[in-house]
Each structure stands twice: as C-alpha cells, then as structure tokens.
Design a protein around this motif. Structure first.
Motif, PDB file in Angstrom:
ATOM      1  N   PHE A 129      37.070  52.070 -51.193  1.00  0.00           N
ATOM      2  CA  PHE A 129      36.142  52.594 -52.516  1.00  0.00           C
ATOM      3  C   PHE A 129      34.772  52.652 -52.454  1.00  0.00           C
ATOM      4  N   GLY A 130      34.630  53.891 -52.929  1.00  0.00           N
ATOM      5  CA  GLY A 130      33.286  54.168 -52.735  1.00  0.00           C
ATOM      6  C   GLY A 130      32.046  54.346 -53.251  1.00  0.00           C
ATOM      7  N   SER A 131      31.295  54.649 -52.954  1.00  0.00           N
ATOM      8  CA  SER A 131      29.804  54.310 -52.696  1.00  0.00           C
ATOM      9  C   SER A 131      28.712  54.942 -52.931  1.00  0.00           C
ATOM     10  N   LEU A 132      29.784  56.514 -52.889  1.00  0.00           N
ATOM     11  CA  LEU A 132      29.290  57.783 -53.232  1.00  0.00           C
ATOM     12  C   LEU A 132      29.503  58.264 -54.285  1.00  0.00           C
ATOM     13  N   PRO A 133      28.375  58.650 -54.906  1.00  0.00           N
ATOM     14  CA  PRO A 133      28.408  59.802 -56.400  1.00  0.00           C
ATOM     15  C   PRO A 133      30.037  59.944 -57.022  1.00  0.00           C
ATOM     16  N   LYS A 134      30.425  59.964 -57.427  1.00  0.00           N
ATOM     17  CA  LYS A 134      31.464  61.093 -58.324  1.00  0.00           C
ATOM     18  C   LYS A 134      32.602  60.888 -57.057  1.00  0.00           C
ATOM     19  N   SER A 135      32.606  59.882 -55.885  1.00  0.00           N
ATOM     20  CA  SER A 135      33.915  60.142 -55.605  1.00  0.00           C
ATOM     21  C   SER A 135      34.461  58.644 -55.438  1.00  0.00           C
ATOM     22  N   LEU A 136      36.368  58.250 -56.252  1.00  0.00           N
ATOM     23  CA  LEU A 136      36.484  57.375 -56.183  1.00  0.00           C
ATOM     24  C   LEU A 136      36.459  57.003 -54.435  1.00  0.00           C
ATOM     25  N   MET A 137      36.875  56.812 -53.852  1.00  0.00           N
ATOM     26  CA  MET A 137      36.435  56.453 -52.404  1.00  0.00           C
ATOM     27  C   MET A 137      35.836  57.484 -51.199  1.00  0.00           C
ATOM     28  N   VAL A 138      36.007  57.101 -50.057  1.00  0.00           N
ATOM     29  CA  VAL A 138      35.492  57.519 -48.948  1.00  0.00           C
ATOM     30  C   VAL A 138      36.094  57.179 -47.904  1.00  0.00           C
ATOM     31  N   LEU A 139      36.116  58.360 -46.534  1.00  0.00           N
ATOM     32  CA  LEU A 139      37.289  58.559 -46.113  1.00  0.00           C
ATOM     33  C   LEU A 139      35.781  58.051 -44.385  1.00  0.00           C
ATOM     34  N   ARG A 140      35.523  56.723 -43.786  1.00  0.00           N
ATOM     35  CA  ARG A 140      34.378  56.888 -43.135  1.00  0.00           C
ATOM     36  C   ARG A 140      35.339  56.935 -41.908  1.00  0.00           C
ATOM     37  N   ALA A 141      34.204  57.648 -40.590  1.00  0.00           N
ATOM     38  CA  ALA A 141      34.962  57.053 -39.145  1.00  0.00           C
ATOM     39  C   ALA A 141      33.951  56.554 -38.831  1.00  0.00           C
ATOM     40  N   LEU A 142      34.537  55.685 -37.992  1.00  0.00           N
ATOM     41  CA  LEU A 142      33.675  54.518 -36.698  1.00  0.00           C
ATOM     42  C   LEU A 142      33.884  55.256 -35.500  1.00  0.00           C
ATOM     43  N   ASP A 143      32.824  55.433 -34.558  1.00  0.00           N
ATOM     44  CA  ASP A 143      32.902  55.665 -33.075  1.00  0.00           C
ATOM     45  C   ASP A 143      33.480  54.337 -32.421  1.00  0.00           C
ATOM     46  N   ARG A 144      33.874  55.313 -31.021  1.00  0.00           N
ATOM     47  CA  ARG A 144      34.176  53.876 -29.859  1.00  0.00           C
ATOM     48  C   ARG A 144      33.634  52.999 -29.999  1.00  0.00           C
ATOM     49  N   GLU A 145      32.230  52.747 -30.446  1.00  0.00           N
ATOM     50  CA  GLU A 145      30.735  51.247 -30.231  1.00  0.00           C
ATOM     51  C   GLU A 145      31.331  50.910 -31.379  1.00  0.00           C
ATOM     52  N   GLY A 146      31.585  51.459 -32.141  1.00  0.00           N
ATOM     53  CA  GLY A 146      31.686  50.678 -33.901  1.00  0.00           C
ATOM     54  C   GLY A 146      30.471  50.799 -34.696  1.00  0.00           C
ATOM     55  N   ARG A 147      30.092  52.406 -34.621  1.00  0.00           N
ATOM     56  CA  ARG A 147      28.959  52.831 -35.196  1.00  0.00           C
ATOM     57  C   ARG A 147      29.476  53.355 -36.266  1.00  0.00           C
ATOM     58  N   GLN A 148      29.018  53.529 -37.687  1.00  0.00           N
ATOM     59  CA  GLN A 148      29.838  54.340 -37.761  1.00  0.00           C
ATOM     60  C   GLN A 148      29.005  56.096 -37.973  1.00  0.00           C
ATOM     61  N   ARG A 149      29.961  56.958 -37.955  1.00  0.00           N
ATOM     62  CA  ARG A 149      29.519  58.121 -37.958  1.00  0.00           C
ATOM     63  C   ARG A 149      29.605  59.151 -38.796  1.00  0.00           C
ATOM     64  N   TRP A 150      30.164  58.989 -39.787  1.00  0.00           N
ATOM     65  CA  TRP A 150      30.420  59.866 -40.818  1.00  0.00           C
ATOM     66  C   TRP A 150      30.825  59.146 -42.002  1.00  0.00           C
TER      67      TRP A 150
END
Length: 177
Positions: A88-109
């Motif tokens: 579920f989204g935390s960005l303005p005007k977004s119902l949901m967000v797509l998140r990516a984590l890298d191989r080390e578990g850090r959020q990429r985008w």
C-alpha cells in the motif's frame, strides 16, 4: 498458531537427511519461495499482519531478513539483483507502490501504482518488471492493464493495455503471454 516452516536442501538424490536452510517460528504464514533468475539466491516471503523477506545465499546461509509492512503476495518477484513487490502506498496520489530491494536488502527505488495489483508480477531479463493492475477503463473488460518499470531505476517504461492472458513468462527479450 501456524506450524513452523522449513526449507531444506538435499545435496544428492541419495541423501536421507536434508540440510535445513531455514526454519520459521514467527507469526507469519503463507510462505513463498522464489529463486533468483541466476539461481544463486532463494528468497522466502512470509505474510501475516506484516511481512518478512529472507534471502538465502548460494551457500545455503541466511544472508539477511527484513520485516516490512504487508506485501501483495502476487506481486513478489525476484530480479537479477534482488526482489520487487507491491505494498500500500506512501507516496502522494498512489494507491500502491512497487518497491525494489537489492541483494543486500537495501531499498533501491519506489514507484507509484495508481491501482491495485491484479495478477502475478513478471520479471524480464530485458530489464523490467511488469505488473498487471486493475483499471477502471472500459478497455479492462477485454484487455489487461500492464505497467512496466525499469528494474534498475523504477522508472515507468510502459503503461499499456494488452490482450488478456492467463500465463506469462519473462524472457531475455521481453514477455511471453
């Protein structure tokens, strides 16, 4: 309380005792096991009130675990350098967000989705994650709304309606549906 989940590996077909790679005794349930495209890592995604992602490396060791908010289970997909999933989204005007984590578990985008996920996300080695989403468009009756994001940056690369499909697969060149 759900029973514990174990992920085990047999090194040879003749082994009688497997090696336990992972055992969950948490309040999560509905585990999913997803192999990375390069077959070097396994990712375990468990859901419940929140979610937990575990990366098991090529040697069978837990590389990291991350607890996060609820994840849309059908959106969880392994990429060449980690995982992507919708929440579920935390960005303005977004119902949901797509998140990516890298191989080390850090959020990429993080990228906004204007609608809920409507099917299994697809990873393509051509460099994108495609996410089927619900749409209020008249086209939705005969077509599937598919949003594609650059796997490195999260930039929206395509927002299209395609013929409805049941099965799909990511390839080196794009998608098969």
């Amino acid at each position: 309380s759900p029973p514990p989940v174990q992920i085990v590996a047999y090194e040879r077909a003749t082994d009688t005792q497997p090696k336990v790679l992972y055992e969950s005794r948490t309040p999560f349930h509905s585990p999913q096991l997803i192999a990375a495209p390069d077959r070097e890592d396994l990712y375990v995604m468990e859901s419940g009130e929140g979610a937990q992602i575990t990366r098991i490396d090529a040697s069978g060791q837990i590389a990291w675990q991350k607890t996060t908010e609820w994840i849309e289970p059908s959106s969880f997909v392994a990429t060449d350098d980690g995982v992507a999933f919708a929440q579920f989204g935390s960005l303005p005007k977004s119902l949901m967000v797509l998140r990516a984590l890298d191989r080390e578990g850090r959020q990429r985008w993080e990228a906004p989705l204007q609608a809920r996920v409507g099917g299994q996300s697809i990873y393509s080695a051509a460099g994108f994650v495609a996410v089927p989403v619900y749409s209020n468009s008249d086209q939705e009756r005969t077509r599937q709304h598919l949003m594609s994001f650059d796997v490195r940056t999260g930039q929206l690369t395509a927002d299209a309606f395609v013929d409805r499909f049941i099965y799909s697969a990511g390839t080196q060149d794009g998608l098969l549906i």
